[in-house]
Motif scaffolding. Structure first.
Motif, PDB file in Angstrom:
ATOM      1  N   ALA A 148       0.834  -1.208   0.000  1.00  0.00           N
ATOM      2  CA  ALA A 148       0.000   0.000   0.000  1.00  0.00           C
ATOM      3  C   ALA A 148       0.864   1.252   0.000  1.00  0.00           C
ATOM      4  CB  ALA A 148      -0.918  -0.010   1.227  1.00  0.00           C
ATOM      5  N   LYS A 149       1.952   1.218   0.763  1.00  0.00           N
ATOM      6  CA  LYS A 149       2.864   2.367   0.801  1.00  0.00           C
ATOM      7  C   LYS A 149       3.510   2.583  -0.561  1.00  0.00           C
ATOM      8  CE  LYS A 149       6.923   4.146   3.223  1.00  0.00           C
ATOM      9  NZ  LYS A 149       7.940   3.870   4.285  1.00  0.00           N
ATOM     10  N   GLU A 150       3.892   1.479  -1.210  1.00  0.00           N
ATOM     11  CA  GLU A 150       4.507   1.599  -2.533  1.00  0.00           C
ATOM     12  C   GLU A 150       3.539   2.221  -3.528  1.00  0.00           C
ATOM     13  OE1 GLU A 150       5.312  -2.048  -4.606  1.00  0.00           O
ATOM     14  OE2 GLU A 150       7.056  -1.176  -5.596  1.00  0.00           O
ATOM     15  N   ARG A 151       2.268   1.798  -3.467  1.00  0.00           N
ATOM     16  CA  ARG A 151       1.282   2.348  -4.400  1.00  0.00           C
ATOM     17  C   ARG A 151       1.062   3.837  -4.138  1.00  0.00           C
ATOM     18  NH1 ARG A 151      -1.240  -2.620  -3.271  1.00  0.00           N
ATOM     19  NH2 ARG A 151      -2.578  -1.645  -1.721  1.00  0.00           N
ATOM     20  N   THR A 152       0.919   4.206  -2.846  1.00  0.00           N
ATOM     21  CA  THR A 152       0.642   5.602  -2.517  1.00  0.00           C
ATOM     22  C   THR A 152       1.830   6.497  -2.841  1.00  0.00           C
ATOM     23  OG1 THR A 152      -0.857   4.907  -0.752  1.00  0.00           O
ATOM     24  CG2 THR A 152      -0.010   7.161  -0.654  1.00  0.00           C
TER      25      THR A 152
END
Length: 311
Positions: A148-152
């Motif tokens: 999720a952090k990578e996507r955001t």
């Protein structure tokens, strides 16, 4: 004066003087600033990729550690089930009930001890399996958080990168209109160095001179700054992360007077750039977007520190 005012009213407001076109030096300065901003974003993106990669590696280590626990627990559970099934088929369970009423203290003690050991063994197996499942769940939760952090963050960095690239494209067009062109890269043969890893890294860097800066790349057609230094030392058999700040954390820190060919020079307070020292007070590096791999003075920008990769 009244007549003059009337004429001005008819003509309307005077047009503002046209803004002067920026000078070649101003264009170069703006290009350099925009390209430097892009390099900061690139190194942030590289750092994020490393963080996600470390998360996956940690999850893999957890799974490797958990797998034997799961196999042991499953084997114990299967063993308990086999014993219970055998007791049911052979009628031993009924014999145990009989023993409970037989009045034989020895037989009763033996059977109770067996049942206690069986229960303890099975309980331990179940607890081991539950602990393994908790570890797997924690690892998966961490992986999901990293994803999720990578996507955001990846979306934010990509948006910023596109904005800066659009600005660079606009300035590139202005530079073209003004007839500003970069000097051709200086190509040289590598110096004679004693055999070893540092010599291999320097020879590799020399072979990349003139290749373009390419964000996020580690060759062979182009490189960003940390991609070039990582590739140079990879050719020497030493693995370095693809990120300037991470490379600084992976090398032995040395002083300016200790610099030898093959050492790394790190720039800016938050370590946004890195180059490979090749001797004679010079580095080879991938400067920034729109430029090619070239020589520069080792102190061409504010130096954060110096490092020597561990062989």
């Amino acid at each position: 004066m009244t007549a003059a005012a009337a004429v001005l009213a008819l003509l309307g407001p005077l047009a503002a003087p046209a803004a002067a076109d920026p000078s070649a030096d101003e264009v170069r300065k703006r290009l350099k600033t925009a390209a430097h901003q892009l390099e900061v974003v690139v190194e942030q993106y590289n750092d994020l990729r490393l963080e996600v990669k470390r998360g996956h590696q940690e999850a893999d280590r957890l799974r490797a550690r958990i797998a034997p626990l799961e196999r042991t627990a499953q084997a114990r559970s299967s063993e308990v089930g086999t014993i219970a099934a055998a007791a049911y088929r052979t009628g031993r369970a009924a014999n145990v009930i009989g023993l409970l009423h037989s009045g034989s203290p020895q037989a009763l003690g033996d059977k109770l001890a067996m049942l206690e050991a069986l229960g303890t063994q099975r309980g331990r197996a179940i607890e081991a399996l539950a602990a393994a499942n908790r570890d797997v769940a924690a690892a998966q939760e961490g992986l999901n958080a990293l994803a999720a952090k990578e996507r955001t963050q990846g979306a934010k960095l990509l948006a910023k990168k596109r904005h800066i690239e659009a600005e660079i494209a606009r300035l590139d067009a202005l530079r073209f209109d003004l007839g500003i062109s970069d000097l051709p890269p200086i190509l040289e043969d590598p110096p004679a160095l004693p055999p070893g890893a540092a010599s291999a890294a320097v020879r590799f860097a020399y072979a990349q001179l003139g290749k373009p800066y390419e964000w996020g790349a580690s060759g062979p057609r182009g490189y960003d700054c940390s991609g070039l230094t990582a590739a140079a030392w990879r050719a020497a058999g030493v693995n370095l992360p693809h990120n300037a700040r991470a490379q600084y954390g992976a090398v032995a820190h040395i002083g300016r007077g200790q610099l030898r060919p093959g050492d790394l020079v790190f720039y800016y307070g938050n370590i946004q750039h890195v180059g490979l020292y090749v001797g004679g007070g010079r580095i080879i590096h991938a400067p920034q977007h729109g430029e090619r791999i070239r020589f520069d003075r080792a102190d061409y920008q504010p130096v954060h520190g110096y490092g020597r990769p561990r062989r």
